[in-house]
Design a protein around this motif. Sequence first.
Motif, PDB file in Angstrom:
ATOM      1  N   HIS A 390      -2.228   3.895  -5.660  1.00 42.90           N
ATOM      2  CA  HIS A 390      -3.490   3.743  -4.933  1.00 42.90           C
ATOM      3  C   HIS A 390      -4.654   3.724  -5.903  1.00 42.90           C
ATOM      4  O   HIS A 390      -5.532   2.843  -5.850  1.00 42.90           O
ATOM      5  CB  HIS A 390      -3.638   4.887  -3.932  1.00 42.90           C
ATOM      6  N   ASP A 675      -9.081   2.281   4.555  1.00 41.25           N
ATOM      7  CA  ASP A 675      -8.107   2.581   3.486  1.00 41.25           C
ATOM      8  C   ASP A 675      -7.159   3.679   4.001  1.00 41.25           C
ATOM      9  O   ASP A 675      -7.588   4.607   4.702  1.00 41.25           O
ATOM     10  CB  ASP A 675      -8.851   3.041   2.232  1.00 41.25           C
ATOM     11  N   TYR A 676      -5.889   3.574   3.644  1.00 37.51           N
ATOM     12  CA  TYR A 676      -4.941   4.555   4.192  1.00 37.51           C
ATOM     13  C   TYR A 676      -5.167   5.921   3.562  1.00 37.51           C
ATOM     14  O   TYR A 676      -5.260   6.931   4.254  1.00 37.51           O
ATOM     15  CB  TYR A 676      -3.491   4.105   3.945  1.00 37.51           C
ATOM     16  N   SER A 705      -3.815  -0.632   2.182  1.00 35.38           N
ATOM     17  CA  SER A 705      -3.210   0.437   1.390  1.00 35.38           C
ATOM     18  C   SER A 705      -2.339  -0.150   0.290  1.00 35.38           C
ATOM     19  O   SER A 705      -1.810  -1.259   0.409  1.00 35.38           O
ATOM     20  CB  SER A 705      -2.355   1.340   2.300  1.00 35.38           C
TER      21      SER A 705
END
Length: 746
Positions: A390, A675-676, A705
């Motif tokens: 990420h 966004d995750y 994500s």
Amino acid sequence: MIDPNDPLDLQVVKQSKIIDALIDRIERSHKVDGTAYSLFQSAIALQAEVWEKTRDLEEALDTLGRASGELETAYKVQERVQKNLADVMVAMEGGFALFSEERLQVCNSLFKQLLPDVEPLIQPGLGFDDFLAAVSASKYVISQGNGRWHSPPDRPGTRRFSSFIIALRGDRWYQLSHRQTSSDNIAVLLTEVTQIVRENRREKKRLIEDQAHFLQAAFDHLSLGICTFSSEGELLVRNERFGELLGVPLPLLKKGVGMQRIVEYVERHEILDRRGRRSTYPGWFKAILRGNTVQERVRRQDGVRLDLQTHSLPDDCFLVTLRDVTAETEVAEMLEQRVRERTAELTEANRMLQIQSAEQFKTEDALRQAKEAAEAAHASKTRFLAAASHDLLQPINAAKLYISTLGEIVDQGQAKETVERLGRSFSSIETLLHALLDISRLDSSGVEFNITSFCMEEPLRALEEDLSTLAAQKGIELKFVPSSRWVSSDRRYLMRCIGNLAVNAIQYTETGRVLVGCRLKGTRLSVEVWDTGIGISEADQKRIFDEFTRVRDTRSGSGVGLGLSIVERACRHLGHEVRLMSKPERGSMFAIEVPLVTSPEGSDLCRKPVAVDASAHHGPLDLIVMVIENDADVLHAMTQRLDSWGASVLAATSTETALDLMAEIGTPPDIILADYQLDGTDTGVRAIRALRAAGGSQTPAIVISAKNSKALMRLGQEGAFSVLKKPVNLPRLRALIDWKTRREMT
């Protein structure tokens, strides 16, 4: 008056008396009646009767004469038979007697004179059983058994028969046989068998002597020393080997010598090495009488080892055997010495093995710890890459958003080319980062696959859109032939593998074309990538699936050799066969075989997908878009990009901020981009749920994500939101926003 059964003489006498009586009656009748007529009548009647009686008398005399002749003939025949029988009985070599109704009728002289003390009893009328009793009691007969013979009892329908041998004094032998004849008489025969008995005795003696010689010869040729003793301990038979092994002189080993003398000689001359032990020979006799076998190992003074055994024999005799076991004993002692030496060696080897085992255990423990450390490091690396993906993709995502915005702002030629080169560089970085992350995931033991059924047409068309720009830049003709068949696989990894094969084909093809299509192969679908590139030699075909392996450098190739390695790992985990055909300078063909399945509607073919045109965003994006991103650069770049599309953007860094913004404007947004992975435990899924709950509507949503797990995909299906991977493909994002908001409006 006359009985025809009477003898003829008696019948004649009776007839004479009858005639005299008749004559006397006639004379008396003349005195009574004197008339002439009466006398005449009486004479006539009397004459008729006399003639009748005379005729009967003549017939009787004739019959008597014939009977007398037959009787005389029978007497002559009987005399002749008796004479012949007497002659036969005299001519017989043995004694013969005939008993009728158990009584003696006739016998010959030999039968009568056989036993002098029985001879007076041999008279006609002697009972058969009395004869047998007299014979068994005779002083000339040697008693056998109970000394009496009995005739077998009568049994219905059978005739008696018996035969036995009579032993007489003077070594004479007779066989007495008696048989019952068909007329129930008893015929007795006395046959002398003295010569036969004596011959049998001589033959038996000869056989015994021959057997003794044979046995002695066998004894003499045995390697064993053998000696037999009687129940009194006297020597019976022995062989020479016995004297040789025992060391006893031959004169002492004669028949009849007592075993005690032999034992005393052995002990007196100390032939056997007792080494202070007491003699055990006295106990042998008790053991032998009990039927036990005695065995003892003895040693002569000259070192010869002997195995001595005694065995009981019938009639309380016993057998003593001696066997030279010197060689066996020496071999056994040598083997025992070797066993002791070998045992010592094995003990030492075992001690050394224990030491080595302890050291090996320490080494294995160290290796185990090192392995555990390596596995922990690998797991830590995998977790780090998974967790860092990420953060690693965030700046690339932001850079691509800025570059996309910059590309629309800059119009000058040189600056625009610089922006394009910058975009390609970040695309290369993105590709390499995704490859490294994929390799890390595929090498980890806990790799997850999301096996689903899907139609191949839509993902192949999307792949064609992604690769068309790369092919156009190289001047390569790229053609996709999508298939409407349904397959079972992990969609993301399968398309990544096909994409890697297509990218390699474009990079290693200088001129010509690249074809991506599908071919049916039974129950499987073969997805094939053909090119007219440089080809691969047979030697290189075995190594191209290794990491960081490239056949040769190309001018446009920017990869580092991980694409085929990812294909091999992913297809191995998924169970898909990978095939390769290639000729140098002619091109190559890579194929992945995927199992076919039936569509949810029950058909092998899929319905035409609703086309999402990535370039169909001609008008402004007149929407309120809620963007939730905890990275400030990515949030700023995404806000600028959405502004350039004409959208009204509400920028938030957390769920709480997004709720506050929605409360300020007093209405839910048209779409949510989240966004995750947000700060702490906050996630984009939580934000979507909270905004929908606060607004009271099912607001369209897209989660962006770097994580693309089965759990997130399942959450997207359950929560009715789409999932896009970072870095974001902006044309696809614009098309997806249009599609989701347009569907919501309709």
